[in-house]
Scaffold this motif. Structure first.
Motif, mmCIF file in Angstrom:
data_model
loop_
_atom_site.group_PDB
_atom_site.id
_atom_site.type_symbol
_atom_site.label_atom_id
_atom_site.label_comp_id
_atom_site.label_asym_id
_atom_site.label_seq_id
_atom_site.Cartn_x
_atom_site.Cartn_y
_atom_site.Cartn_z
ATOM 1 N N GLU A 68 47.678 35.639 31.930
ATOM 2 C CA GLU A 68 47.562 36.483 33.057
ATOM 3 C C GLU A 68 47.940 37.810 32.636
ATOM 4 N N ALA A 69 46.990 38.875 32.880
ATOM 5 C CA ALA A 69 47.513 40.328 32.234
ATOM 6 C C ALA A 69 46.659 41.328 33.347
ATOM 7 N N GLY A 70 46.995 42.370 33.384
ATOM 8 C CA GLY A 70 46.349 43.521 34.236
ATOM 9 C C GLY A 70 45.436 44.498 33.621
ATOM 10 N N LYS A 71 44.670 44.863 34.183
ATOM 11 C CA LYS A 71 43.674 45.941 33.512
ATOM 12 C C LYS A 71 44.593 47.038 32.747
ATOM 13 N N GLY A 72 44.300 47.398 31.400
ATOM 14 C CA GLY A 72 44.620 48.365 30.707
ATOM 15 C C GLY A 72 45.774 47.872 29.534
ATOM 16 N N GLY A 73 45.867 46.185 29.775
ATOM 17 C CA GLY A 73 46.957 45.756 28.958
ATOM 18 C C GLY A 73 46.263 45.393 27.675
ATOM 19 N N ALA A 86 32.436 33.975 9.587
ATOM 20 C CA ALA A 86 31.466 34.291 10.701
ATOM 21 C C ALA A 86 31.746 35.220 11.633
ATOM 22 N N LEU A 87 30.814 35.799 12.292
ATOM 23 C CA LEU A 87 30.952 37.260 12.967
ATOM 24 C C LEU A 87 31.080 36.456 14.349
ATOM 25 N N LEU A 88 32.238 36.838 15.057
ATOM 26 C CA LEU A 88 32.487 36.391 16.617
ATOM 27 C C LEU A 88 32.528 37.953 17.549
ATOM 28 N N THR A 89 32.208 37.443 18.735
ATOM 29 C CA THR A 89 32.558 38.406 19.866
ATOM 30 C C THR A 89 33.351 37.964 20.661
ATOM 31 N N LEU A 90 34.347 38.639 21.294
ATOM 32 C CA LEU A 90 35.357 38.227 22.431
ATOM 33 C C LEU A 90 35.009 39.136 23.673
ATOM 34 N N LEU A 91 34.713 38.555 24.701
ATOM 35 C CA LEU A 91 34.534 38.970 26.004
ATOM 36 C C LEU A 91 35.504 38.454 27.093
ATOM 37 N N ILE A 92 35.950 39.240 28.187
ATOM 38 C CA ILE A 92 36.470 38.730 29.431
ATOM 39 C C ILE A 92 35.243 38.771 30.511
ATOM 40 N N ASN A 102 25.992 38.770 31.642
ATOM 41 C CA ASN A 102 25.781 39.792 32.804
ATOM 42 C C ASN A 102 27.269 39.714 33.689
ATOM 43 N N ALA A 103 27.849 38.716 33.513
ATOM 44 C CA ALA A 103 29.303 38.736 34.346
ATOM 45 C C ALA A 103 30.310 39.176 33.477
ATOM 46 N N CYS A 104 30.134 39.497 32.266
ATOM 47 C CA CYS A 104 31.228 39.892 31.315
ATOM 48 C C CYS A 104 31.540 41.542 31.197
ATOM 49 N N ALA A 105 32.282 41.818 30.951
ATOM 50 C CA ALA A 105 32.767 43.248 30.242
ATOM 51 C C ALA A 105 32.482 43.705 29.051
ATOM 52 N N ASN A 106 31.169 43.884 28.897
ATOM 53 C CA ASN A 106 30.414 43.829 27.587
ATOM 54 C C ASN A 106 31.053 45.466 26.854
ATOM 55 N N GLY A 107 31.263 46.327 27.663
ATOM 56 C CA GLY A 107 31.721 47.664 26.993
ATOM 57 C C GLY A 107 33.079 47.375 26.444
ATOM 58 N N ASP A 108 33.819 46.476 26.794
ATOM 59 C CA ASP A 108 35.327 46.461 26.272
ATOM 60 C C ASP A 108 35.518 45.352 25.397
ATOM 61 N N LEU A 124 42.596 41.957 22.195
ATOM 62 C CA LEU A 124 41.536 42.347 23.048
ATOM 63 C C LEU A 124 41.969 42.965 24.077
ATOM 64 N N PRO A 125 41.660 44.157 24.693
ATOM 65 C CA PRO A 125 41.975 45.017 25.844
ATOM 66 C C PRO A 125 41.689 44.113 27.011
ATOM 67 N N VAL A 126 42.499 44.398 27.908
ATOM 68 C CA VAL A 126 42.221 43.669 29.593
ATOM 69 C C VAL A 126 41.192 44.559 30.355
ATOM 70 N N ALA A 127 40.158 44.104 30.381
ATOM 71 C CA ALA A 127 39.291 44.790 31.367
ATOM 72 C C ALA A 127 38.730 44.092 32.526
ATOM 73 N N GLU A 128 38.432 44.810 33.725
ATOM 74 C CA GLU A 128 37.775 43.975 34.626
ATOM 75 C C GLU A 128 36.317 43.436 34.471
#
Length: 390
Positions: A68-73, A86-92, A102-108, A124-128
């Motif tokens: 668990e972490a808050g936004k901005g962490g 291999a090239l991977l993408t990490l999303l919250i 569509n349910a992911c924070a793609n910009g972060d 990975l930066p924590v984003a909502e």
């Protein structure tokens, strides 16, 4: 000599006794020292021998530094068992990513490349995410064979909502070769969006009917990832039956080249159909004509402006205009083509001048004489006779 030999033997016996005592002491302390040494060496042994072991089912794994972490962490994501280099993408993502990206924070999101052993480590930066929690950290491959993994994560302060209920209870699978139907028209030749209809025959392998299933249709060009869009098919596929699904597909304006149309249902890709789109030559023709017509029109306008602005001599232009008008009128009245009267007058004047029978009016009409300088007809033109002539 005998005394020296005895002294050497005593020294050897003392050395042996000391070595035996040290060995007994080591054996006595070994049970207490072995657990500590094993504990200290365990991480290094694991890292050296089994750092990239996959899960029991052979799928890649993902681990998080915090649950668990808050936004901005910042969150550290590690993974093992992936394909090397291999090239991977990490999303919250929110709602456990049941709605796709569509349910992911793609910009972060972040990208990472695995090492030669298939492992990675990335912050990975924590984003909502745009959807409420429960949330997950989704890791997926970008190119090559598809592979993904998820780890549960909680975004502190982000709304939490129950997951939406599934609308369908069946399991759909493609049972026939998909087709892209339709053709391009004249507007497409001039850059309008190309449109086709994807026809897929699916069968329900589940025990419950699939009512109004929601598919995801994506189009990709080259090495880029597909752009997914949800489309709901109105209808029901009974259990153990099959039905033909028709979904529209549209490309952006001016698109051309080799595209790949993908169909996804329930998080799995069902269809990948290639689509070759021709180049919009009408747009090229338009630009070519524009480059030819615009300079020509500008040149014509410029010449017209120059003709208007250029100064004119009033007397000369008026005399020339009047002379042309009278000559044309007389020629037209006589039924002769333009220019014939002028040639006839010049010829008649030359003939009369040669015969010497010209009149004062004819002489005055010559172009190189004016009424003031014309020769007088009263002046004798006969040569005087010389003396002695008869």
């Amino acid at each position: 000599m005998l005394r020296t030999a005895r002294t050497a033997q005593r020294a050897v016996r003392r050395g042996r006794r000391r070595a035996a005592a040290a060995l007994v002491l080591c054996l006595a302390l070994a049970p207490a020292l072995l657990p500590t040494a094993a504990a200290e060496a365990a991480p290094y042994a694991t890292a050296a021998h089994v750092p990239y072991v996959t899960a029991a089912d052979g799928k890649p794994t993902v681990r998080l530094s915090a649950k668990e972490a808050g936004k901005g962490g910042t969150l550290t994501v590690t993974g093992r068992g992936w394909r090397p280099e291999a090239l991977l993408t990490l999303l919250i993502c929110g709602q456990n990513m049941i709605g796709g990206t569509n349910a992911c924070a793609n910009g972060d999101g972040r990208a990472v490349t695995t090492d030669a052993h298939g492992a990675f480590r990335r912050k990975l930066p924590v984003a909502e995410p745009p959807k409420p929690c429960p949330c997950v950290v989704h890791v997926a491959t970008v190119t090559g064979a598809a592979a993904d993994a998820e780890a549960p994560f909680t975004v502190a302060g982000h709304p939490v909502a129950p997951l939406p209920k599934e609308r369908t209870g069946g399991r759909l699978a493609v049972v026939a070769q998909p087709r892209l139907t339709g053709s391009s028209n004249l507007l497409t030749w001039f850059g309008a969006p190309a449109q086709r209809e994807l026809r897929v025959t699916v069968g329900n392998l589940g025990s419950a009917p699939a009512k109004d299933p929601v598919f995801q249709v994506g189009t990709s060009h080259g090495v880029f990832a597909p752009q997914w869009a949800e489309q709901q098919w109105r209808g029901t596929v009974p259990a153990g039956k099959k039905a033909e699904v028709r979904l529209p597909v549209e490309l952006p304006a001016g698109a051309h080249g080799d595209y790949l149309v993908s169909l996804k249902y329930g998080g799995k890709i069902l269809v990948e159909q290639p689509w070759g789109v021709g180049r919009p030559w009408g747009v090229t023709l338009f630009w070519v004509l524009l480059c030819v017509v615009v300079p020509t029109a500008v040149f014509r306008i410029g010449m017209a402006v120059v003709d208007r602005v250029r100064p004119h001599l009033p007397g000369r232009d008026r005399g020339r205009s009047a002379g042309r008008t009278r000559t044309a009128a007389r020629t037209h009245a006589a039924g002769r083509p333009p220019g014939t009267g002028k040639r006839i007058r010049n010829r008649t004047a030359r003939e009369r001048a040669g015969d010497g029978t010209g009149t004062p009016d004819d002489s005055a009409a010559l172009p190189w004489f004016t009424p003031d300088t014309a020769p007088s007809t009263t002046t004798s033109t006969e040569r005087p006779t010389s003396k002695g002539s008869a």
